[in-house]
Design a protein around this motif. Structure first.
Motif, PDB file in Angstrom:
ATOM      1  N   TRP A  34      93.198 -47.670  67.668  1.00  0.00           N
ATOM      2  CA  TRP A  34      94.083 -47.686  69.977  1.00  0.00           C
ATOM      3  C   TRP A  34      93.936 -47.761  70.527  1.00  0.00           C
ATOM      4  O   TRP A  34      93.780 -47.294  71.528  1.00  0.00           O
ATOM      5  CB  TRP A  34      92.984 -48.482  69.988  1.00  0.00           C
ATOM      6  CG  TRP A  34      90.587 -48.801  69.117  1.00  0.00           C
ATOM      7  CD1 TRP A  34      90.465 -48.665  67.909  1.00  0.00           C
ATOM      8  CD2 TRP A  34      90.219 -47.057  69.558  1.00  0.00           C
ATOM      9  NE1 TRP A  34      89.116 -48.265  68.080  1.00  0.00           N
ATOM     10  CE2 TRP A  34      88.544 -47.096  68.616  1.00  0.00           C
ATOM     11  CE3 TRP A  34      90.316 -46.301  70.698  1.00  0.00           C
ATOM     12  CZ2 TRP A  34      87.802 -46.064  68.772  1.00  0.00           C
ATOM     13  CZ3 TRP A  34      88.821 -44.751  71.041  1.00  0.00           C
ATOM     14  CH2 TRP A  34      88.473 -45.433  70.269  1.00  0.00           C
ATOM     15  N   TRP A  35      95.385 -48.803  70.198  1.00  0.00           N
ATOM     16  CA  TRP A  35      96.647 -48.756  70.926  1.00  0.00           C
ATOM     17  C   TRP A  35      97.275 -47.228  71.098  1.00  0.00           C
ATOM     18  O   TRP A  35      98.000 -47.154  72.372  1.00  0.00           O
ATOM     19  CB  TRP A  35      96.960 -49.775  70.413  1.00  0.00           C
ATOM     20  CG  TRP A  35      96.778 -51.123  71.045  1.00  0.00           C
ATOM     21  CD1 TRP A  35      96.191 -51.933  69.970  1.00  0.00           C
ATOM     22  CD2 TRP A  35      96.525 -51.784  71.891  1.00  0.00           C
ATOM     23  NE1 TRP A  35      95.655 -53.481  70.999  1.00  0.00           N
ATOM     24  CE2 TRP A  35      96.184 -52.778  72.205  1.00  0.00           C
ATOM     25  CE3 TRP A  35      96.852 -51.432  73.944  1.00  0.00           C
ATOM     26  CZ2 TRP A  35      95.978 -53.299  73.441  1.00  0.00           C
ATOM     27  CZ3 TRP A  35      97.012 -51.765  74.947  1.00  0.00           C
ATOM     28  CH2 TRP A  35      96.472 -53.450  74.618  1.00  0.00           C
ATOM     29  N   THR A  77      97.900 -41.720  75.707  1.00  0.00           N
ATOM     30  CA  THR A  77      96.777 -41.058  76.589  1.00  0.00           C
ATOM     31  C   THR A  77      97.598 -41.624  78.156  1.00  0.00           C
ATOM     32  O   THR A  77      97.666 -40.455  78.508  1.00  0.00           O
ATOM     33  CB  THR A  77      94.927 -41.807  76.995  1.00  0.00           C
ATOM     34  OG1 THR A  77      94.492 -41.004  76.075  1.00  0.00           O
ATOM     35  CG2 THR A  77      94.599 -41.419  78.268  1.00  0.00           C
ATOM     36  N   ALA A  78      98.042 -42.312  78.021  1.00  0.00           N
ATOM     37  CA  ALA A  78      98.968 -42.773  79.450  1.00  0.00           C
ATOM     38  C   ALA A  78     100.117 -41.315  79.488  1.00  0.00           C
ATOM     39  O   ALA A  78     100.451 -41.441  80.599  1.00  0.00           O
ATOM     40  CB  ALA A  78      99.541 -44.217  78.993  1.00  0.00           C
ATOM     41  N   SER A 102      93.933 -35.652  74.321  1.00  0.00           N
ATOM     42  CA  SER A 102      94.972 -35.638  73.357  1.00  0.00           C
ATOM     43  C   SER A 102      95.603 -36.894  73.208  1.00  0.00           C
ATOM     44  O   SER A 102      95.403 -36.740  71.958  1.00  0.00           O
ATOM     45  CB  SER A 102      95.940 -35.043  74.515  1.00  0.00           C
ATOM     46  OG  SER A 102      95.616 -33.889  75.295  1.00  0.00           O
ATOM     47  N   GLY A 103      94.354 -37.919  73.452  1.00  0.00           N
ATOM     48  CA  GLY A 103      95.264 -39.336  73.124  1.00  0.00           C
ATOM     49  C   GLY A 103      94.993 -39.472  72.433  1.00  0.00           C
ATOM     50  O   GLY A 103      95.067 -40.281  70.467  1.00  0.00           O
ATOM     51  N   VAL A 139      90.530 -35.934  81.769  1.00  0.00           N
ATOM     52  CA  VAL A 139      89.201 -35.430  80.037  1.00  0.00           C
ATOM     53  C   VAL A 139      90.470 -35.250  78.842  1.00  0.00           C
ATOM     54  O   VAL A 139      90.324 -35.714  78.139  1.00  0.00           O
ATOM     55  CB  VAL A 139      88.718 -34.438  80.343  1.00  0.00           C
ATOM     56  CG1 VAL A 139      87.925 -34.450  79.356  1.00  0.00           C
ATOM     57  CG2 VAL A 139      87.397 -35.490  81.688  1.00  0.00           C
ATOM     58  N   SER A 140      91.136 -34.520  79.487  1.00  0.00           N
ATOM     59  CA  SER A 140      92.890 -34.109  78.474  1.00  0.00           C
ATOM     60  C   SER A 140      93.246 -35.218  78.045  1.00  0.00           C
ATOM     61  O   SER A 140      93.299 -34.739  77.539  1.00  0.00           O
ATOM     62  CB  SER A 140      92.944 -32.462  78.948  1.00  0.00           C
ATOM     63  OG  SER A 140      92.609 -31.927  79.547  1.00  0.00           O
ATOM     64  N   ALA A 141      93.520 -35.858  78.706  1.00  0.00           N
ATOM     65  CA  ALA A 141      94.532 -37.051  78.140  1.00  0.00           C
ATOM     66  C   ALA A 141      94.289 -37.710  77.339  1.00  0.00           C
ATOM     67  O   ALA A 141      94.669 -38.280  76.437  1.00  0.00           O
ATOM     68  CB  ALA A 141      95.303 -37.755  79.777  1.00  0.00           C
ATOM     69  N   VAL A 142      92.932 -38.533  77.854  1.00  0.00           N
ATOM     70  CA  VAL A 142      91.262 -39.162  75.959  1.00  0.00           C
ATOM     71  C   VAL A 142      91.266 -37.771  74.977  1.00  0.00           C
ATOM     72  O   VAL A 142      91.532 -38.744  74.066  1.00  0.00           O
ATOM     73  CB  VAL A 142      90.278 -39.104  77.301  1.00  0.00           C
ATOM     74  CG1 VAL A 142      89.348 -39.880  76.271  1.00  0.00           C
ATOM     75  CG2 VAL A 142      90.812 -40.043  78.173  1.00  0.00           C
TER      76      VAL A 142
END
Length: 155
Positions: free
Chosen positions: A16-17, A23-24, A63-64, A58-61
């Motif tokens: 999760w980390w 994501t960031a 991807s993360g 949305v794409s970043a989440v």
């Protein structure tokens, strides 16, 4: 889809980390050069569309979360799936093109020129965004459902 949710429920804090950090990082890596985050280094000739930030987030989440599937969590066996990794990379690249300035992209300018970028490329950008999200969802689903399957012993 329930298998993917079940796989997410088995994740430990390490994954999760990793998902949060990826994501960031994805937001920064895409938003800075596309000038969604204003910096003195990059500029934009055409203002961002209303959907640029939601599409990027949305794409970043996604991807993360996809990145976190590659993080080893405890004693879980490592799975090898290059195709979903390539699709995730393609989704990230499509996101970059989807939220970027149509006339600031050198590749698009070389291929279409300024008027062609505005006439042909700008209307396609929402389609690129949907395709990017679709690729990321598919790759993430494939990775998550693969985490629940049993490894086949090698011959």
């Amino acid at each position: 889809m329930s298998a993917a949710v079940t796989a997410l429920r088995t994740w430990g804090s390490r994954r999760w980390w990793a998902a949060l950090a990826a994501t960031a990082l994805t937001v920064v890596v895409i938003a800075v050069p596309t000038d969604l985050i204003d910096t003195p280094v990059f500029g934009r000739e055409v203002p961002p569309t209303w959907w640029s930030w939601p599409a990027l987030l949305v794409s970043a989440v996604l991807s993360g979360l996809l990145f976190a599937t590659y993080v080893r969590d405890g004693d879980a066996p490592e799975q090898e799936d290059r195709r979903s990794g390539r699709l995730g990379g393609a989704g990230g690249l499509l996101t970059f093109f989807a939220v970027g300035c149509p006339v600031c992209n050198k590749l698009v300018l070389l291929a279409l020129g300024t008027s062609g970028a505005m006439t042909y490329f700008e209307p396609v950008q929402p389609v690129l965004s949907v395709a990017a999200i679709g690729l990321l969802v598919w790759a993430l689903h494939k990775r998550l459902t693969g985490q629940l399957s049993c490894a086949v012993p090698g011959s």
